[in-house]
Design an enzyme around this catalytic site. Sequence first.
Site, PDB file in Angstrom:
ATOM      1  CB  ILE A  55      -1.254  -0.361  -8.029  1.00 29.80           C
ATOM      2  CG1 ILE A  55      -1.946  -1.709  -7.866  1.00 29.80           C
ATOM      3  CG2 ILE A  55      -2.048   0.734  -7.314  1.00 29.80           C
ATOM      4  CD1 ILE A  55      -2.004  -2.219  -6.428  1.00 29.80           C
ATOM      5  CB  CYS A  56       2.785   2.933  -9.566  1.00 29.92           C
ATOM      6  SG  CYS A  56       3.281   2.418  -7.910  1.00 29.92           S
ATOM      7  CB  THR A  57       1.317   1.966 -14.543  1.00 30.49           C
ATOM      8  OG1 THR A  57       2.728   1.748 -14.384  1.00 30.49           O
ATOM      9  CG2 THR A  57       1.011   2.363 -15.978  1.00 30.49           C
ATOM     10  CG  LEU A  60       1.687   7.882 -11.411  1.00 27.71           C
ATOM     11  CD1 LEU A  60       3.179   7.656 -11.610  1.00 27.71           C
ATOM     12  CD2 LEU A  60       1.442   9.168 -10.660  1.00 27.71           C
TER      13      LEU A  60
END
Length: 165
Positions: A55-57, A60
């Site tokens: 999810i972070c990738t 970002l």
Amino acid sequence: MTQAATVVDIDAVPAVGDLAPDFELLNQFGEPVKLSELRGRNVVLVFFPFAFSGICTGELCEIRDNLALFEDADAVVLGISVDSKFAQRAYAEKEGYSFDLLADFWPHGAVAGQYGVLDAESGMAKRGTFVIDADGVVRYVVVNPRGQARDFTGYRAALAGLGRS
């Protein structure tokens, strides 16, 4: 290097209208980044749990792919997680992030704690976003539950409300 704490209650999320807590962290190149030294520009703090996570990738990469939106608002994007500067550098290189990724590594999660987004039980930052105006005042806040990605339209709305310096 110091991590100046201007907020003592680590459970309190700064509210819209509050002065953003100042801090200094190292970016992925080992260079110090101090929030108060960015006065005169808008700043978008993007706390994320961990480098290289799914999810972070996605979040970002969406920022990376729409960086012009932030630049048009004279906004500096700072991604922040509890990862080390070494992990941040490898992550930024792999994904092609041209904005700073800051290491809130030691003392572990101190800045996330200042912003009320440290999940002390798991040792990671929650998905918190703080849009700070050129005077250092918080203008937008969102903290998402674990496992829930931020809605990119929130950035658009928050940035549209900022004056360009």
